[in-house]
Motif scaffolding. Structure first.
Motif, PDB file in Angstrom:
ATOM      1  N   ARG A  23       0.627  -0.636  -0.230  1.00  0.00           N
ATOM      2  CA  ARG A  23       0.074   0.097   0.471  1.00  0.00           C
ATOM      3  C   ARG A  23       0.880   0.857  -0.518  1.00  0.00           C
ATOM      4  O   ARG A  23       1.398   1.459   0.776  1.00  0.00           O
ATOM      5  N   ASN A  24       0.840   1.717  -0.819  1.00  0.00           N
ATOM      6  CA  ASN A  24       1.436   3.005  -1.359  1.00  0.00           C
ATOM      7  C   ASN A  24       1.158   4.057  -0.658  1.00  0.00           C
ATOM      8  O   ASN A  24      -0.067   4.635  -0.590  1.00  0.00           O
ATOM      9  N   GLY A  25       2.425   5.630  -0.420  1.00  0.00           N
ATOM     10  CA  GLY A  25       0.996   6.681   0.183  1.00  0.00           C
ATOM     11  C   GLY A  25       0.813   6.712   2.031  1.00  0.00           C
ATOM     12  O   GLY A  25      -0.251   6.696   2.143  1.00  0.00           O
ATOM     13  N   GLN A  26       1.714   5.891   2.583  1.00  0.00           N
ATOM     14  CA  GLN A  26       1.407   5.792   3.950  1.00  0.00           C
ATOM     15  C   GLN A  26       1.596   6.690   4.950  1.00  0.00           C
ATOM     16  O   GLN A  26       3.056   7.664   4.539  1.00  0.00           O
ATOM     17  N   GLU A  30       0.651   5.367  10.146  1.00  0.00           N
ATOM     18  CA  GLU A  30       0.355   3.865   9.414  1.00  0.00           C
ATOM     19  C   GLU A  30       1.521   2.382   9.415  1.00  0.00           C
ATOM     20  O   GLU A  30       1.065   1.290   9.492  1.00  0.00           O
ATOM     21  N   ALA A  56       9.983   8.243  -1.202  1.00  0.00           N
ATOM     22  CA  ALA A  56       9.905   9.729  -1.759  1.00  0.00           C
ATOM     23  C   ALA A  56       8.721   9.865  -0.826  1.00  0.00           C
ATOM     24  O   ALA A  56       7.343   8.822  -0.212  1.00  0.00           O
ATOM     25  N   THR A  57       8.531  11.214  -0.160  1.00  0.00           N
ATOM     26  CA  THR A  57       7.625  11.760   0.828  1.00  0.00           C
ATOM     27  C   THR A  57       7.638  12.385   0.253  1.00  0.00           C
ATOM     28  O   THR A  57       8.312  13.545  -0.156  1.00  0.00           O
ATOM     29  N   ILE A  58       5.919  12.841   0.480  1.00  0.00           N
ATOM     30  CA  ILE A  58       5.633  14.065  -0.156  1.00  0.00           C
ATOM     31  C   ILE A  58       4.407  14.591   0.929  1.00  0.00           C
ATOM     32  O   ILE A  58       4.173  14.173   1.732  1.00  0.00           O
ATOM     33  N   LEU A  65       3.129  11.455   3.464  1.00  0.00           N
ATOM     34  CA  LEU A  65       2.926  10.156   3.089  1.00  0.00           C
ATOM     35  C   LEU A  65       4.453  10.105   2.341  1.00  0.00           C
ATOM     36  O   LEU A  65       5.585  10.130   2.137  1.00  0.00           O
ATOM     37  N   TYR A  67       6.489   6.904  -0.142  1.00  0.00           N
ATOM     38  CA  TYR A  67       5.765   6.377  -1.395  1.00  0.00           C
ATOM     39  C   TYR A  67       7.483   4.646  -1.301  1.00  0.00           C
ATOM     40  O   TYR A  67       8.618   5.510  -1.518  1.00  0.00           O
ATOM     41  N   ASN A  69       9.904   4.129  -4.015  1.00  0.00           N
ATOM     42  CA  ASN A  69      10.756   4.932  -5.196  1.00  0.00           C
ATOM     43  C   ASN A  69      10.860   3.789  -5.852  1.00  0.00           C
ATOM     44  O   ASN A  69      11.898   3.454  -5.262  1.00  0.00           O
ATOM     45  N   PRO A  70      10.372   3.771  -6.938  1.00  0.00           N
ATOM     46  CA  PRO A  70      11.029   2.384  -8.054  1.00  0.00           C
ATOM     47  C   PRO A  70      12.295   2.739  -8.326  1.00  0.00           C
ATOM     48  O   PRO A  70      12.652   1.347  -9.448  1.00  0.00           O
TER      49      PRO A  70
ATOM     50  N   LYS B   3      -5.551  11.159  -1.517  1.00  0.00           N
ATOM     51  CA  LYS B   3      -3.683  11.208  -2.106  1.00  0.00           C
ATOM     52  C   LYS B   3      -3.255  10.303  -2.762  1.00  0.00           C
ATOM     53  O   LYS B   3      -3.674   9.412  -3.889  1.00  0.00           O
ATOM     54  N   LEU B   7       3.969   8.152  -6.640  1.00  0.00           N
ATOM     55  CA  LEU B   7       5.002   9.674  -6.616  1.00  0.00           C
ATOM     56  C   LEU B   7       6.505   9.078  -6.899  1.00  0.00           C
ATOM     57  O   LEU B   7       6.636   7.352  -6.174  1.00  0.00           O
ATOM     58  N   VAL B   9      10.186   9.450  -7.483  1.00  0.00           N
ATOM     59  CA  VAL B   9      11.953  11.033  -7.119  1.00  0.00           C
ATOM     60  C   VAL B   9      12.781  10.670  -8.252  1.00  0.00           C
ATOM     61  O   VAL B   9      13.248   8.627  -7.429  1.00  0.00           O
TER      62      VAL B   9
END
Lengths: 104, 159
Positions: A23-26, A30, A56-58, A65, A67, A69-70, B3, B7, B9
């Protein structure tokens, strides 16, 4: 690239990447849920993963959040996997899965 | 506010101006974006088409254009009838110089629930962005040969 391998050389950090893959964006909260790790330890691991550009975060409203980063993992694949007969590796991986399934 | 679904980078050894050109010049995009030409005047509200071998793959509309800092467009994949019916998703690029590098952040968001476009683009983005980095840093794209592209399309749809 050294940073990427160092970051990956730790089971806790790989577990965090697995959770983001699921689950991406936690948020930090979480990511900590159900983990046998202190919030401080998770924070530290995330900082190492972020420095290696594997996470990576935003900012999203008031939340931060995380993520998966692939990009660096893709670069590893390109450099060391693609040129070595990806098709045959896929076939071997498939064979392994089938054999293990049969034994189960 | 949902959300963002994705994303990415990536750090690239280049300048913001060169990277901007790489994102917006069809002769340049062809070199790393699986032979796709991205054609537009890059003004807010203008259409942008992504074509390969003369066939339109994705139809976009420019939403933000602040060279060489920020670019955003709405995206509809028109090469697949199901994807074509989905509402547009949004791609945003942010370019930030960091010493000799540029930190490129790409978000792709606003997907429909159960979107077919989402798994397709999530497979395509790392290839496109890694190849972009490779072209800018070494002058050579990644070897995303036609059989690989065909295989990718068959398995995952196409970005």
């Amino acid at each position: 690239m050294d940073e990427v391998f160092k970051a990956l050389a730790d089971a806790s950090r790989r577990a965090l990447l697995d959770r983001l893959h699921a689950r991406n964006g936690q948020t930090l909260g979480e990511l900590c849920e159900g983990l046998d790790m202190s919030r401080q330890a998770v924070t530290k691991h995330l900082a190492i993963l972020e420095a290696a550009n594997l996470v990576a975060t935003i900012r999203h409203g008031r939340e931060k959040l995380h993520y998966l980063n692939p990009a660096p993992i893709h670069q590893i694949g390109e450099r060391w996997i693609r040129k070595f007969e990806r098709g045959r590796l896929d076939a071997l991986g498939d064979l392994k899965r089938r054999l293990e399934k049969r034994d189960a | 506010m949902r959300k963002p679904e994705f994303l990415y980078v990536i750090y690239i050894e280049t300048t913001p101006d060169t990277l901007w050109r790489a994102l917006t010049d069809p002769a340049f995009t062809r070199r790393y974006w699986m032979n796709c030409e991205l054609i537009s005047d890059w003004k807010v509200g203008s259409p942008m088409t992504m074509t390969r071998d003369g066939e339109v793959k994705n139809e976009c509309v420019i939403r933000e254009s602040d060279p060489p800092r920020r670019l955003a467009y709405d995206w509809v994949s028109v090469h697949d009838p199901e994807m074509k019916r989905e509402k547009p998703s949004r791609v945003t690029y942010t370019l930030e110089p960091q010493g000799k590098l540029v930190r490129l952040t790409v978000t792709h968001e606003n997907f429909t629930d159960g979107s077919k476009t989402l798994p397709s683009v999530s497979f395509g983005w790392p290839m496109v962005l890694s190849s972009l980095k490779s072209v800018l840093e070494t002058g050579k794209p990644l070897d995303l040969t036609p059989p690989l592209i065909a295989e990718t399309e068959a398995e995952h749809g196409r970005a």
